[in-house]
Design a protein around this motif. Structure first.
Motif: not given
Length: 487
Positions: A267-271, A348-351
């Motif tokens: 998450h921290p790297v791919l955000a 992907m910001g899709r929570t």
């Protein structure tokens, strides 16, 4: 730094941390299992279920939102942390009062004292969310690993000392309290979080939608993950709960400590690639390949070696754990891959979609749990029902994630996993032959002997299928060591 290099670097530090904690945890748990009974484990297990729920309430999805949102100011973080302080205080008091309800539900006053003590753990655990997330956002994986190792060693020594002195389940209670206090203190100090004068909701509004769906997912996921413990404790007793929780914990060792070597980094790297799903997909396939390569042989090994594992780790009085662990063992590889998917939804910001998938998974898992406990009234059938639900959830969730969210090929995703099935088939045949021709009696000495043989078969089979990769890694290590010696 390239994306894969960032992931590798972060994974290395998390790897050191997790595997150190595996070793520490196994040693501590093995010692405790010889001082505490299944019933004593079950008593604490009941309250632990509720602590997990309060941890979800304390985070309210803020942790992952802080990692995802790079536009938060120092004032925003300060305001969010102040909200977190108020929430943590309320949750600690609420858990203190809940102890009376737990005692009433399980018809035992013993839970009152335990619950009131663990209210301290709830408070500090909730408080550590914001500073920990700041360290995650800064990719301070080495520091976070050091904090976890320090906490585990310190609290592990404490719990062993207390258990040896006859403090029964209170030794586990005090470990939880001290661990949460140490983690909060160290994360707060190293995060350099500073409180700014004044108070407002501006920072929280920036992350409200993202954190709201994340919290909703965590909330419903809690029930799918913990309803089994609640119902087994209520309808099948603390003895069965202790057996079940130990089997689940043994199963989760490879899931949590192999998967979580990689997924905390994702998450921290791919955000930052939220608008480039193809990059996220390509990098994630590399992760899935590693998880399947490790998880599939481990699943086969645990399935065929459950009795030996239970004896070596817990001792002979815990052998009732083996049949349940065997069933759970078959699903280890699925859970390893599945537990990494949440980081991709978050990146992907899709929570919002993660929440919807959580609803579906909760429905199938809860239905399976109720079927096993209330209808079959059997720990082994409960484990079987839950494992079948895991298969169904995996198929649906990953089809949505790959095809709908990442707009990529689901077939290609499955091929990455399928290529490791040849090794699984070979390992199944070999371990079955060991089971038939070597495991001729179940005495203690023979269990150790058979475990060594099965472990050797696992290692040789893995090396045979991945010889070039293993030798390449060995050569690389020797090259690096030689270069450092020469320098």
């Amino acid at each position: 730094m390239r994306v894969d290099q960032e992931i590798k670097r972060g994974t290395f530090f998390v790897f050191i941390s997790k595997y150190s904690n595996i070793l520490i945890g196994l040693v501590i748990n093995s010692i405790l299992a010889r001082f505490l009974s299944p019933n004593e484990y079950g008593i604490v297990g009941v309250v632990t279920v509720f602590i997990t729920f309060f941890s979800i309430l304390g985070d309210i999805g803020v942790g992952t939102a802080i990692v995802q949102n790079r536009n938060l100011t120092g004032k925003d973080i300060s305001d969010i942390f102040k909200i977190n302080i108020l929430l943590s205080t309320c949750l600690g008091l609420a858990f203190f009062l809940l102890s009376y309800g737990i005692a009433w539900f399980y018809e035992s006053d013993i839970y009152i004292r335990i619950g009131q003590l663990l209210a301290i753990s709830v408070f500090f655990s909730s408080m550590s969310g914001v500073p920990r997330s700041l360290l995650m956002r800064d990719k301070s994986f080495k520091l976070l690993g050091a904090i976890e190792i320090t906490s585990n060693i310190t609290t592990g020594l404490l719990v062993v000392f207390l258990a040896m002195k006859g403090n029964s389940y209170y030794s586990i209670v005090w470990r939880s309290i001290l661990s949460s206090m140490m983690t909060f203190t160290l994360c707060l100090y190293f995060s350099r979080l500073r409180l700014v004068q004044g108070f407002g909701f501006g920072g929280f509004r920036k992350i409200a939608r993202y954190s709201g769906f994340q919290f909703a997912f965590n909330f419903i996921n809690y029930f799918s993950r913990n309803l089994d413990n609640i119902l087994i404790g209520k309808f099948m007793g603390n003895q069965n709960l202790g057996i079940y929780s130990q089997s689940y914990q043994l199963m989760m060792y490879p899931v949590a400590n192999l998967t979580h070597v990689i997924t905390p980094v994702l998450h921290p790297v791919l955000a930052r690639f939220v608008d480039q799903p193809k990059i996220i997909f390509e990098e994630y396939l590399k992760v899935v390949n590693i998880l399947a390569m490790l998880g599939i042989p481990i699943s086969v090994f645990v399935f065929f070696s459950s009795s030996e594992i239970v004896y070596l780790v817990l001792g002979s009085k815990w052998m009732a754990v083996a049949p349940v662990l065997q069933i759970f063992g078959a699903s280890i590889w699925l859970q390893m891959v599945n537990s990494s998917g949440g980081a991709i939804f978050q990146s992907m910001g899709r929570t919002d979609k993660l929440f919807k998938m959580g609803i579906l998974s909760t429905f199938t898992t809860v239905s399976a749990t109720l079927l096993g406990i209330l209808y079959f009234q059997s720990l082994t059938y409960t484990a079987l029902c839950i494992s079948l639900a895991i298969v169904l959830n995996f198929t649906i969730v990953y089809y949505v994630l790959i095809s709908r969210i990442l707009n990529s090929s689901f077939t290609r995703f499955l091929k990455v996993i399928a290529k490791h099935m040849k090794m699984a088939a070979a390992l199944i045949v070999l371990l079955y032959l060991v089971q038939v021709f070597v495991n001729f009696k179940q005495d203690n000495a023979n269990l150790i002997y058979v475990f060594v043989i099965k472990a050797a078969v696992l290692g040789i089979t893995f090396l045979a299928f991945h010889y070039e990769m293993v030798m390449g890694m060995v050569q690389k290590v020797f090259t690096n060591v030689s270069a450092r010696i020469r320098s």
